[in-house]
Design an enzyme around this catalytic site. Structure first.
Site, PDB file in Angstrom:
ATOM      1  N   SER A  26     -33.276 -15.267  -1.388  1.00  7.52           N
ATOM      2  CA  SER A  26     -34.006 -15.358  -2.647  1.00  7.52           C
ATOM      3  C   SER A  26     -35.316 -16.086  -2.420  1.00  7.52           C
ATOM      4  O   SER A  26     -35.427 -16.938  -1.526  1.00  7.52           O
ATOM      5  CB  SER A  26     -33.174 -16.120  -3.686  1.00  7.52           C
ATOM      6  OG  SER A  26     -33.936 -16.416  -4.839  1.00  7.52           O
ATOM      7  N   TYR A  76     -28.783 -23.799  -5.201  1.00  2.38           N
ATOM      8  CA  TYR A  76     -28.948 -22.364  -4.955  1.00  2.38           C
ATOM      9  C   TYR A  76     -30.109 -22.158  -3.980  1.00  2.38           C
ATOM     10  O   TYR A  76     -29.986 -21.442  -2.973  1.00  2.38           O
ATOM     11  CB  TYR A  76     -29.201 -21.621  -6.261  1.00  2.38           C
ATOM     12  CG  TYR A  76     -29.361 -20.130  -6.092  1.00  2.38           C
ATOM     13  CD1 TYR A  76     -28.243 -19.306  -5.995  1.00  2.38           C
ATOM     14  CD2 TYR A  76     -30.616 -19.533  -6.016  1.00  2.38           C
ATOM     15  CE1 TYR A  76     -28.371 -17.937  -5.831  1.00  2.38           C
ATOM     16  CE2 TYR A  76     -30.759 -18.166  -5.857  1.00  2.38           C
ATOM     17  CZ  TYR A  76     -29.635 -17.376  -5.764  1.00  2.38           C
ATOM     18  OH  TYR A  76     -29.782 -16.027  -5.597  1.00  2.38           O
ATOM     19  N   ALA A  78     -31.358 -24.351  -1.959  1.00  2.00           N
ATOM     20  CA  ALA A  78     -31.027 -24.954  -0.667  1.00  2.00           C
ATOM     21  C   ALA A  78     -30.172 -24.016   0.177  1.00  2.00           C
ATOM     22  O   ALA A  78     -30.381 -23.878   1.387  1.00  2.00           O
ATOM     23  CB  ALA A  78     -30.303 -26.284  -0.888  1.00  2.00           C
ATOM     24  N   ALA A  79     -29.201 -23.363  -0.457  1.00  5.03           N
ATOM     25  CA  ALA A  79     -28.342 -22.426   0.266  1.00  5.03           C
ATOM     26  C   ALA A  79     -29.148 -21.240   0.781  1.00  5.03           C
ATOM     27  O   ALA A  79     -28.978 -20.799   1.928  1.00  5.03           O
ATOM     28  CB  ALA A  79     -27.205 -21.952  -0.632  1.00  5.03           C
ATOM     29  N   LYS A  80     -30.019 -20.708  -0.064  1.00  2.65           N
ATOM     30  CA  LYS A  80     -30.830 -19.568   0.358  1.00  2.65           C
ATOM     31  C   LYS A  80     -31.824 -19.966   1.442  1.00  2.65           C
ATOM     32  O   LYS A  80     -32.120 -19.181   2.353  1.00  2.65           O
ATOM     33  CB  LYS A  80     -31.550 -18.971  -0.848  1.00  2.65           C
ATOM     34  CG  LYS A  80     -30.613 -18.356  -1.883  1.00  2.65           C
ATOM     35  CD  LYS A  80     -29.687 -17.307  -1.276  1.00  2.65           C
ATOM     36  CE  LYS A  80     -28.863 -16.571  -2.317  1.00  2.65           C
ATOM     37  NZ  LYS A  80     -27.967 -15.568  -1.718  1.00  2.65           N
TER      38      LYS A  80
END
Length: 255
Positions: free
Chosen positions: A142, A152, A154-156
């Site tokens: 993303s 969110y 950070a994960a992407k």
């Protein structure tokens, strides 16, 4: 050899569009999703078009479900199933609340589906791709991964960083690794997480067809990162040079 494409989250949104576009190219499909009913309906549609379509009904956050998909990815063709030549890591969801307001277990499961699961699937795929010296791994990330956007983002960001490293590292062995980074896309994603999107300008919405077309074009070109849409390419470029405080305020308004 006909490509065999395994897609997670394959029955809706971006995953379903990947399935449609790969099927249009004559590729065989391995469709992965949690609900058996929609999976079988999708597979029947592709089979009617003359495309091979396997299904794996699996919750990737459950050990058994993840293990069955890992087993399929490790298949090298010796058990009468064609080896997977393309992996599309698409399964995922968002959390609407801020980090400290969410239950810790919810945040951990969110991190697992966006980082641990795609890394596990990529690792399994590489076990059969490396001996053949060919393969493709696409992960739907993303534009949030380029901004301060909670867990969110950070994960992407983790998956973007992984793809930037893995693409040249495994490119030497004939394997392409690409992170696809869309912005707002017209899917069920935001409705499912209960996010209000009425304030998002119409110009920022992308359709799944464009996202996947550009993703496949950039992957074929060997790019480690694909940002679909000119507006989002511009926004990502600005995010890299703008003050962090400004980027954080703007990122708080969207995905």
């Amino acid at each position: 050899m006909t490509e065999t494409v395994l897609i997670t989250g394959a029955t809706s949104g971006i995953g379903a569009e990947f399935a449609r576009q790969f099927a249009a190219r004559g590729c065989d499909l391995v469709l992965v999703a949690r609900s058996p009913g929609p999976l079988e309906e999708a597979a029947a549609t592709y089979r009617a078009l003359g495309v091979g379509a396997e299904t794996i009904a699996a919750d990737l956050l459950e050990d058994d479900g993840l293990a069955r998909v890992l087993d399929r990815l490790r298949t090298a063709g010796g058990d009468h199933r064609a080896p997977v030549t393309v992996l599309v890591n698409n399964a995922g969801y968002g959390l609407v609340g801020p980090f400290a307001d969410n239950a810790l277990e919810d945040e951990i499961r969110h991190l697992r589906i966006h980082v641990e699961v795609p890394l596990a699937l990529a690792h399994a795929a590489l076990q059969s791709m490396r001996p053949r010296r060919s393969g493709t791994i696409i992960t739907v990330a993303s534009v949030a991964g380029f901004t301060p956007r909670g867990t969110y983002g950070a994960a992407k960001a983790a998956m973007i960083s992984f793809s930037r490293w893995a693409n040249p590292a495994y490119g030497r062995e004939g394997i392409r690794v690409t992170a696809v980074c869309p912005g707002f896309v017209r899917t069920e994603f935001h409705q499912r997480m209960g996010m209000e999107t009425s304030s998002v300008p119409a110009a920022l919405w992308l359709d799944t067809g464009l996202v996947v077309r550009e993703a496949l074009r950039d992957t074929a070109a060997g790019k480690a990162v694909s940002v679909p849409g000119l507006r989002y390419k511009t926004l990502v470029a600005l995010a890299r040079v703008a003050p962090s405080s400004l980027v954080a305020r703007l990122a708080a308004r969207g995905r």
